[in-house]
Write an enzyme that holds these catalytic residues in place. Structure first.
Site, PDB file in Angstrom:
ATOM      1  N   LYS A 102     117.707  58.119  -1.428  1.00  0.00           N
ATOM      2  CA  LYS A 102     116.488  58.279  -2.216  1.00  0.00           C
ATOM      3  C   LYS A 102     115.411  58.998  -1.395  1.00  0.00           C
ATOM      4  O   LYS A 102     114.596  59.742  -1.925  1.00  0.00           O
ATOM      5  CB  LYS A 102     115.983  56.899  -2.640  1.00  0.00           C
ATOM      6  N   GLN A 103     115.400  58.737  -0.101  1.00  0.00           N
ATOM      7  CA  GLN A 103     114.374  59.331   0.769  1.00  0.00           C
ATOM      8  C   GLN A 103     114.844  59.238   2.213  1.00  0.00           C
ATOM      9  O   GLN A 103     115.739  58.461   2.518  1.00  0.00           O
ATOM     10  CB  GLN A 103     113.039  58.607   0.585  1.00  0.00           C
ATOM     11  N   TRP A 137     104.311  49.887   2.266  1.00  0.00           N
ATOM     12  CA  TRP A 137     104.283  50.568   3.571  1.00  0.00           C
ATOM     13  C   TRP A 137     103.657  51.952   3.453  1.00  0.00           C
ATOM     14  O   TRP A 137     103.293  52.572   4.436  1.00  0.00           O
ATOM     15  CB  TRP A 137     105.694  50.653   4.177  1.00  0.00           C
ATOM     16  N   ASP A 138     103.502  52.421   2.217  1.00  0.00           N
ATOM     17  CA  ASP A 138     102.868  53.716   1.966  1.00  0.00           C
ATOM     18  C   ASP A 138     101.539  53.825   2.722  1.00  0.00           C
ATOM     19  O   ASP A 138     101.185  54.884   3.244  1.00  0.00           O
ATOM     20  CB  ASP A 138     102.564  53.903   0.461  1.00  0.00           C
ATOM     21  N   GLU A 156     116.164  53.269  -0.794  1.00  0.00           N
ATOM     22  CA  GLU A 156     116.388  52.132  -1.692  1.00  0.00           C
ATOM     23  C   GLU A 156     117.535  52.349  -2.681  1.00  0.00           C
ATOM     24  O   GLU A 156     117.759  51.493  -3.546  1.00  0.00           O
ATOM     25  CB  GLU A 156     115.090  51.824  -2.447  1.00  0.00           C
TER      26      GLU A 156
HETATM   27  C1  BGC Z   1     109.746  54.069  -2.700  1.00  0.00           C
HETATM   28  C2  BGC Z   1     109.115  53.205  -1.636  1.00  0.00           C
HETATM   29  C3  BGC Z   1     107.619  53.167  -1.860  1.00  0.00           C
HETATM   30  C4  BGC Z   1     107.287  52.733  -3.269  1.00  0.00           C
HETATM   31  C5  BGC Z   1     105.809  52.807  -3.561  1.00  0.00           C
HETATM   32  C6  BGC Z   1     109.365  53.523  -4.062  1.00  0.00           C
HETATM   33  O1  BGC Z   1     109.902  54.314  -5.070  1.00  0.00           O
HETATM   34  O2  BGC Z   1     111.131  54.089  -2.551  1.00  0.00           O
HETATM   35  O3  BGC Z   1     109.406  53.710  -0.356  1.00  0.00           O
HETATM   36  O4  BGC Z   1     107.040  52.306  -0.941  1.00  0.00           O
HETATM   37  O5  BGC Z   1     107.952  53.550  -4.191  1.00  0.00           O
HETATM   38  O6  BGC Z   1     105.361  54.121  -3.487  1.00  0.00           O
END
Ligand code: BGC
Length: 719
Positions: free
Chosen positions: A581-582, A329-330, A469
Site C-alpha cells: 500500500k505504501q 503517525w501522519d 497495511e
Molecule cells: C494509511 C496510514 C495512515 C492513515 C491516515 C491509511 O490509509 O495507510 O498510514 O496513517 O491512512 O492517513
C-alpha cells in the site's frame, strides 16, 4: 511570494464537495470548509474546532461540527440570492494563501431579472484565533431597490446526520446575537456571538429569534450602482478555552466591533506575514509546483495549534469529516519535520500533546498485558485507542480493522520525532521535562512486547501490521522491529544524557518508571537479539517473514486502473501478493538515512518500488518516494512522484478530497523539497545542501531553524 492564489473561475456543482475541502480556511484553532455563505442543500458545511470531540458509536469519538458562523443570506428585492437559481453571469473564487482570506465575486441575475454584483470575503484571524469575519458587498447593476442581509448562527448542525449538540441558550445583545450549545456526552460548551453592521446610515436592523439560529437582519434601499458593505463579525469560545465561554465571547465581540473589519483584516494579514516569513518556500521556473507547495504549507499552517498543547493535527486536518478528527503517525513522521524546522514552538506543542496523552497510551499497554506506553493508532482527546474495529466497505460488507490492535510502530514513530525535535532545536528542557518520559515509556513497551524465541536464540515481534497495511498479522515486520530497536537504544542514550545533565530528573524517572538495572540490561539484550530479515548479499530487507514467498505481481498488468490494488484483489486477496500500500522497508531507510549506504537503498528501492501501489495505495507514499528518488539522483522519478503528491487535493487525484485534506502528503512534500531536492543535512560543521533540482527549477529558496539559528538558502540552477 508571487504565486499566492488558488483560483476558481467556474462554479461546477459536481465539484462542490471536493472544492469545499480545497477552499478550507482557518487559523489553527478551527478550520472551516469552503462552503458558500448562502448555503446549498447538497453541501457538506463544517467548522471543526480542534479538541472539541464528542462520543459516537463505532468510531468512539469525533470532532464536532460547530455552528456555521459563515452563514449570510442576501435578498434582492425579496428574492433570495442563490447560484442555482437565476443566472450566474460572472463567478470567481479566490483563496489568498498569503493571508488566508477567501473571497468570491459574482454577477448574478435574479429570476425576476435584477442584476447585482456580490463580493464575499471571509477569514479566521491568525492574529486573534477566536475572531472570525465575513464581509459582503452588494451593488445593484441595473436597478435600484431593497437589499436585505441576514446573518445567522445556525447551531443545529450535524456530523453526517449525527447531532452532537444540546441547545443551551441563544439571545440578543446590543448590536448582536449569540448561541450557546453543549456537546451531549463530553459536555464541552461552545458559544458563538456575532454582530452585523453596514456602511449605510439609513439601514434598518432587526433581530429574529429563530430557535437554534439567532439571526441579525439589515435592510437597505440602494440606488443603482451604490455599494452596500455589510460586516458580520464573530467570536467563538469553548469551555476548553475559558471558564465562561458565553461571557468571554460577548465581551470579545464588543472589542472586535470597536476595531472593525478593516483593522481586523490588517492584523490578520500582519500575523500571516510573520508565519510565512519563517515557513515560505519559493520555487522559480515551475509555477505549478510553487503554488501547489505553498498551498500544502498553507493547509498545514491552518491546521496546526498555535496555543493549545492538548491537540494534534488530525490526518484530514480540520477540513473534513474523514477519520473523524483522529491523529495518526501522519503527524509525527510526515508533518512534524516542517514544524520542527520552521515553527519550532508549534512542533513543541504537538509533541506535548503526546506527552499529555501518555495516560491513554499507558492504559492501552496495560489492557493488552504490556508495560510502558503503547500509543493509540488513532488518537483523539485522551490518547485512548479510537480506531474503529469495523468499517463498512462501499458494498456494505463490514471489514475488521486491526490497526488499533496491532499496528504498533506508532509508539516508536513518536519517540523518533521526540529525538528529532531535540536534535534540531536543542531544546534540552523539553527533553528533560517531557521528551525523555515518552522515549522511556515507549521503550518499556517494546521491552515487554518483544518475544524471546529460545530455539532460534533471538527476540521477535510477531502479529503486527507495518506501514504497508495491505498485509496484517505478519511477523517481524522490518520497519517495526528496527524502529523498536532504535527506540530502545534511544532510551539508553537519553538515560546516559540525563545522568550528566539532569540527575534529579533521572532519579525521579528511575523510580516512577521502574528502570531497574535488570530492565536496562534486558533492553540491551533485545537490542542485540531482535531479529530482522536482512540478507547482506542482496542487501535486501524482507518486509516481514515470508514476504518473498508471497505471489509476485506486475502492477503494469492492471493498468489503466482507477482503484487501489486492494480494491481489485480484495482485502484477503491482496495479502497473498507482494503488493504494498505504501513504502515500508523504504520508509525505514528514509528515516535512518545515515545508517544505510546507497547500495542498500538502491537494492531495496529497485525491489520494492515496482511493487508499491503508489497511485491508489496510501497518499502518504508518493512524497517520501520522491524524497528518496532525489536522494538517489533519479530526478525524473523524484519529480514524477512529487507532482503526483502535489496534485492530491488540488486536483482530487484520489477522488476522496471531499473527506478532507491529505495533511500527511502536505508534510511529505515539504520533506521532499528540503531533504530530497535541496538535499539538506546537518553535519557537525552546520547545515549542508546537496541540491539536485528538477528540470526547469531555476531557483529554490527556503529557510530553516536549527538550534535557534535561522539559515537562509537560495539555490540557483546552473544551466
Ligand atoms: C494509511 C496510514 C495512515 C492513515 C491516515 C491509511 O490509509 O495507510 O498510514 O496513517 O491512512 O492517513
Amino acid at each position: 511570494m508571487s504565486n499566492n492564489f488558488i483560483v476558481e473561475n467556474n462554479f461546477l456543482s459536481e465539484e462542490l464537495q471536493y472544492k469545499e475541502t480545497v477552499f478550507t480556511m482557518g487559523n489553527g484553532y478551527l478550520g472551516t470548509r469552503g462552503t458558500f455563505e448562502e448555503g446549498y442543500p447538497n453541501e457538506n458545511a463544517a467548522t471543526l474546532v480542534n479538541g472539541v470531540f464528542d462520543d459516537i458509536p463505532i468510531v468512539y469519538t469525533e470532532l464536532v461540527n460547530a455552528p456555521n458562523w459563515i452563514q449570510l443570506t442576501v435578498f434582492i428585492e425579496g428574492e433570495r440570492f442563490r447560484m442555482d437559481r437565476g443566472k450566474v453571469l460572472e463567478y470567481r473564487r479566490k483563496l489568498n494563501l498569503k493571508n488566508g482570506v477567501l473571497s468570491r465575486h459574482i454577477r448574478w441575475q435574479s429570476p425576476a431579472g435584477h442584476t447585482v454584483d456580490i463580493v464575499f470575503e471571509r477569514f479566521a484571524s491568525m492574529a486573534q484565533e477566536h475572531v472570525l469575519a465575513v464581509r459582503c458587498q452588494v451593488t445593484p447593476v441595473d436597478f435600484s431597490g431593497q437589499v436585505v442581509i441576514q446573518a445567522g448562527l445556525p447551531g443545529h448542525v450535524d456530523n453526517d446526520g449525527w447531532l452532537h449538540w444540546k441547545f443551551l441558550d441563544q439571545g440578543q445583545m446590543p448590536e448582536g446575537a449569540f448561541i450557546e450549545v453543549q456537546t451531549k456526552k463530553t459536555a464541552h460548551m461552545l458559544v458563538e456571538a456575532c454582530s452585523l453592521r453596514t456602511d449605510d446610515a439609513m439601514a434598518v436592523y432587526a433581530y429574529q429569534d429563530c430557535h437554534w439560529c439567532p439571526t441579525l437582519v439589515a435592510s437597505s434601499e440602494l440606488a443603482l450602482g451604490q455599494t452596500l458593505t455589510a460586516d458580520k463579525l464573530v467570536t467563538i469560545y469553548t469551555s476548553r478555552d475559558v471558564e465562561s465561554p458565553r461571557q468571554t465571547a460577548i465581551e470579545a465581540l464588543q472589542e472586535v466591533q470597536a476595531q472593525g473589519y478593516e483593522a481586523l483584516r490588517e492584523a490578520n494579514t500582519a500575523a500571516w506575514a510573520e508565519v510565512w516569513e519563517a515557513s515560505n518556500i519559493v520555487i522559480e521556473g515551475d509555477a505549478a509546483a510553487d503554488l501547489a507547495l505553498r498551498y500544502s504549507l498553507f493547509q498545514l499552517l491552518i491546521a496546526a495549534p498555535r496555543h493549545d498543547d492538548r491537540v494534534s493535527i488530525p490526518a484530514k486536518s480540520l477540513s473534513g469529516f474523514g477519520y473523524r478528527g483522529h491523529a495518526f503517525w501522519d503527524t509525527e513522521i510526515f508533518m512534524l519535520p516542517f514544524f520542527i524546522y520552521t515553527q519550532p514552538e508549534t512542533a513543541r506543542r504537538l509533541l506535548l500533546y503526546r506527552y499529555h496523552t501518555l495516560g491513554g497510551a499507558r492504559r492501552k499497554a496495560q489492557a493488552e498485558g504490556y508495560e510502558g506506553a503503547m500509543y493509540a493508532w488513532e488518537s483523539a482527546g485522551t490518547g485512548d485507542e479510537t480506531t474503529p474495529k469495523w468499517v463498512p466497505l462501499p458494498n456494505g460488507e463490514l471489514i475488521r480493522i486491526w490497526c488499533g490492535d496491532i499496528e504498533l510502530h506508532i509508539s516508536a514513530d513518536i519517540a523518533y520525532s521526540v529525538l528529532l525535535h531535540w536534535q534540531v532545536t536543542g531544546d534540552d528542557a523539553f527533553m528533560r521535562d517531557y521528551g525523555a518520559e515518552i522515549i522511556l515509556e515507549t521503550a518499556r513497551f517494546w521491552g515487554s512486547r518483544a518475544e524471546w524465541v529460545a530455539d532460534l536464540d533471538r527476540y521477535e515481534i510477531s502479529d503486527v501490521i507495518g506501514p504497508d497495511e495491505y498485509h496484517d498479522h505478519v511477523d517481524n515486520n522490518a520497519y517495526t522491529n528496527e524502529m523498536a530497536r532504535w527506540n530502545l537504544r534511544a532510551a539508553l542514550d537519553v538515560l546516559e544524557w540525563l545522568e550528566t545533565s539532569a540527575p534529579d530528573k533521572l532519579a525521579q524517572l528511575i523510580t516512577a518508571l521502574d528502570l531497574t538495572s535488570e530492565r536496562l540490561a534486558h533492553w540491551e539484550v533485545v537490542i542485540n537479539k531482535l531479529y530482522v530479515g536482512y540478507n547482506p548479499e542482496t542487501r535486501l530487507f524482507e518486509q516481514f517473514d515470508g514476504f518473498f514467498k508471497r505471489k509476485g505481481v506486475d502492477l503494469a498488468d492492471y493498468e489503466p486502473r482507477t482503484e487501489s490494488m486492494q480494491a481489485l484483489l480484495g482485502v484477503e486477496g491482496a495479502q497473498e501478493y507482494q503488493v504494498l500500500k505504501q513504502p515500508d522497508v523504504l520508509m525505514l531507510l528514509y528515516l535512518h538515512e545515515a545508517d544505510y549506504d546507497q547500495a542498500t537503498l538502491q537494492a531495496n528501492w529497485d525491489y520494492y518500488t515496482p511493487r508499491t501501489d503508489l497511485s491508489y495505495g496510501s497518499s502518504l507514499g508518493p512524497a517520501i518516494q520522491a524524497a528518496l528518488a532525489a536522494r538517489m539522483q533519479d530526478l525524473e522519478a523524484a519529480y514524477h512522484h512529487f507532482i503526483h503528491a502535489a496534485r492530491t487535493d488540488l486536483q482530487d487525484v484520489r477522488g476522496n478530497t471531499s473527506d478532507g485534506i491529505h495533511a500527511a502528503t502536505n508534510g511529505g512534500l515539504w520533506q521532499a523539497v528540503i531533504f530530497g531536492f535541496a538535499g539538506l543535512r546537518f553535519t557537525g560543521a552546520g547545515p549542508v545542501v546537496n541540491p539536485r533540482l528538477p528540470e526547469g527549477w531555476t531557483r529554490l529558496k527556503f529557510r530553516v531553524c536549527h538550534r535557534g539559528r535561522w539559515y537562509d538558502f537560495d539555490l540557483s540552477a546552473t544551466q
